[in-house]
Enzyme design. Structure first.
Site, PDB file in Angstrom:
ATOM      1  N   ASP A 291       0.821  -1.216   0.000  1.00  0.00           N
ATOM      2  CA  ASP A 291       0.000   0.000   0.000  1.00  0.00           C
ATOM      3  C   ASP A 291       0.852   1.263   0.000  1.00  0.00           C
ATOM      4  O   ASP A 291       0.411   2.324   0.442  1.00  0.00           O
ATOM      5  CB  ASP A 291      -0.953   0.032   1.210  1.00  0.00           C
ATOM      6  CG  ASP A 291      -1.776  -1.230   1.344  1.00  0.00           C
ATOM      7  OD1 ASP A 291      -2.391  -1.624   0.337  1.00  0.00           O
ATOM      8  OD2 ASP A 291      -1.790  -1.832   2.439  1.00  0.00           O
TER       9      ASP A 291
ATOM     10  N   LYS B 137       2.691   2.118  -5.046  1.00  0.00           N
ATOM     11  CA  LYS B 137       3.437   1.612  -6.199  1.00  0.00           C
ATOM     12  C   LYS B 137       2.700   1.885  -7.494  1.00  0.00           C
ATOM     13  O   LYS B 137       3.313   2.109  -8.534  1.00  0.00           O
ATOM     14  CB  LYS B 137       3.679   0.110  -6.057  1.00  0.00           C
ATOM     15  CG  LYS B 137       4.570  -0.276  -4.907  1.00  0.00           C
ATOM     16  CD  LYS B 137       4.767  -1.778  -4.823  1.00  0.00           C
ATOM     17  CE  LYS B 137       3.482  -2.531  -4.543  1.00  0.00           C
ATOM     18  NZ  LYS B 137       2.846  -2.164  -3.255  1.00  0.00           N
TER      19      LYS B 137
ATOM     20  N   GLY C 104      -4.486  -4.728  -4.247  1.00  0.00           N
ATOM     21  CA  GLY C 104      -5.128  -3.637  -4.971  1.00  0.00           C
ATOM     22  C   GLY C 104      -4.211  -2.454  -5.169  1.00  0.00           C
ATOM     23  O   GLY C 104      -3.317  -2.189  -4.370  1.00  0.00           O
ATOM     24  N   HIS C 105      -4.409  -1.733  -6.259  1.00  0.00           N
ATOM     25  CA  HIS C 105      -3.680  -0.500  -6.477  1.00  0.00           C
ATOM     26  C   HIS C 105      -4.618   0.524  -7.098  1.00  0.00           C
ATOM     27  O   HIS C 105      -5.499   0.193  -7.883  1.00  0.00           O
ATOM     28  CB  HIS C 105      -2.429  -0.700  -7.334  1.00  0.00           C
ATOM     29  CG  HIS C 105      -2.633  -1.588  -8.530  1.00  0.00           C
ATOM     30  ND1 HIS C 105      -2.549  -2.964  -8.447  1.00  0.00           N
ATOM     31  CD2 HIS C 105      -2.914  -1.313  -9.820  1.00  0.00           C
ATOM     32  CE1 HIS C 105      -2.758  -3.485  -9.643  1.00  0.00           C
ATOM     33  NE2 HIS C 105      -2.989  -2.507 -10.487  1.00  0.00           N
TER      34      HIS C 105
ATOM     35  N   GLN D 240       2.401  -5.885  -3.458  1.00  0.00           N
ATOM     36  CA  GLN D 240       2.520  -5.838  -1.999  1.00  0.00           C
ATOM     37  C   GLN D 240       3.851  -5.201  -1.582  1.00  0.00           C
ATOM     38  O   GLN D 240       4.357  -4.327  -2.270  1.00  0.00           O
ATOM     39  CB  GLN D 240       2.307  -7.227  -1.403  1.00  0.00           C
ATOM     40  CG  GLN D 240       0.875  -7.690  -1.548  1.00  0.00           C
ATOM     41  CD  GLN D 240       0.767  -9.057  -2.180  1.00  0.00           C
ATOM     42  OE1 GLN D 240       1.663  -9.542  -2.834  1.00  0.00           O
ATOM     43  NE2 GLN D 240      -0.365  -9.689  -2.012  1.00  0.00           N
TER      44      GLN D 240
END
Length: 429
Positions: A13, A16, A40-41, A223
């Site tokens: 988180d 990235k 998730g991003h 991650q």
């Protein structure tokens, strides 16, 4: 330089997605090599926000292809939903390429994840229950179903029958849960495979050819390094290798291909779920950072745990992943703070240590040793250069770079792609 790898240097988180999107505008290929839809991003472009779990962030800017490598585990339903959402918003998904060696998250993997967590009770790991771990277990047990298997009807049918026999025995006899039925899975997942088929290729060949031709390739980690299954806070980790070495095996390239490894971090530290967190703030300061930065999980919506910047963890990440460039996000969160702290070392049983313990018992006894720096009041969200930053913000950044032993290449002062101050171009290091 033709190859830049971007890795999370904390517990994930770190932002990235933003830096990979920013760097991918100069890349021909953007590649993701590990994790699944638990990672998730969020990308903000021209005022529009995209939240994705599987498709590489580089889908928006890489000129030739966005690539899902063999180390990724794929939930086909999630992937196809993301493709549809991007297409509805006018984003070209024709350049998405998927490895024929990537493994598929099956319904029994999701159920196994759920049942395992339930059975652990108070000792649960806090997984996202998306079937990531069990899919990697299947892979290591050599019973996994790969993308290439999904495309061959008879192969898929044979493997699914064999796996259901084993999984249903586990579900009914150990967990006391109902068995899954072949007919409820086969047609649906075979159809998923047919919808994915046009994107499937040997991505190792694709990327190695690109590197041989001196085309720019951006490798996007998932991650964070502190969640790496070997180098992280085991067992409170993910199920794959999130260090740069994991990127090499997760796409099928040699480790000598990387020119620069960019470690992405926040101006503070966060993590989601259970596990040790030496600099955690369980107070009003932590709440303030969380609310200012909207620190809630992209996938789960869970509030993230928040703490001061931990240079001990960052140095561990640097060693494990060969980080030689640092990208810092969310500096703007500290505008208005009178004081800011950085953990420089730990104190373990009365002695200062400069390493990250493997033992959780030792880690839980560690107390961070802080250095306090003055904050700043100015709004920095419009800053375009180093010179635009307040002096105290500059001092804070310099100290982080000194403590980690890595030069800063970018500093983010807001969520949008353009709110990025470039100090050095990773493509030219």
């Amino acid at each position: 330089m033709t190859a830049v790898a971007v890795v999370g240097s904390q517990w994930g988180d770190e932002g990235k997605g933003k830096i990979t999107d920013f760097l991918s505008k100069d890349a021909a290929y953007a590649v993701r090599s590990a994790g699944g839809n638990n990672a998730g991003h969020t990308i903000a472009i021209n005022g529009k926000t995209f939240k994705m779990r599987l498709i590489p962030s580089g889908i928006f800017a890489a000129s030739k292809a966005a690539v899902i490598g063999n180390g990724v585990v794929i939930n086909p339903a999630v992937l196809l939903s993301e493709i549809n959402n991007l297409e509805k918003n006018g984003i070209d998904t024709g350049k998405l390429k998927i490895s024929n060696r990537a493994h598929i998250i099956m319904p029994y993997d999701i159920k196994q994840d759920e049942y395992q967590e339930e059975a652990k009770g108070a000792n649960k790991l806090g997984t996202t229950k998306n079937g990531i771990g069990p899919t990697y277990m299947d892979k290591a047990s050599r019973i996994g179903i790969r993308v290439c298997d999904l495309l061959e009807k008879d192969t898929f049918a044979d493997k699914l029958r064999a796996n259901l026999k084993e999984k249903n025995a586990l579900f009914t006899k150990i967990y006391g849960k109902p068995a899954l039925k072949f007919a409820d899975i086969f047609d649906r997942y075979y159809e998923y495979g047919q919808k994915m088929k046009s994107h499937v290729t040997d991505t190792s060949v694709l990327i190695n050819n690109a590197l041989d031709n001196n085309e720019r390739v951006l490798f996007e980690g998932a991650q964070g390094i502190m969640l790496d299954i070997d180098e992280g806070t085991y067992p409170f980790v993910t199920s794959s290798n999130t260090i740069s070495g994991g990127i090499a095996s997760g796409i099928g390239v040699g480790a000598n291909r990387f020119d620069t490894v960019v470690g992405v971090c926040k101006a503070y530290t966060t993590r989601v779920g259970a596990g040790p967190f030496p600099t955690e703030l369980i107070d009003k300061t932590g709440d303030r950072i969380r609310e200012t930065a909207h620190e809630y999980g992209t996938v789960t919506g869970r509030p993230r745990r928040v703490g001061w910047f931990d240079s001990v963890a960052l140095r561990h990440a640097k060693r494990a992943s060969g980080i030689n460039a640092l990208s810092l996000n969310l500096l703007d969160v500290f505008s208005g703070f009178a004081k800011i702290k950085i953990a420089t070392t730990y104190e373990l049983d009365g002695k200062k240590i400069d390493y990250y313990p493997a033992s959780l018992r030792e880690l839980n006894r560690c107390k961070p040793v802080y250095e306090e720096l003055p904050g700043w009041d100015e709004d920095i969200t419009a800053a375009k250069s180093w010179e635009d930053l307040p002096e105290n913000a500059q001092k804070f950044l310099k100290r982080i770079s000194e403590l980690v032993g890595v030069p800063l290449v970018t500093v983010s002062v807001g969520p949008d792609r353009e709110q990025t101050i470039v100090l050095k171009n990773p493509w030219e290091m």
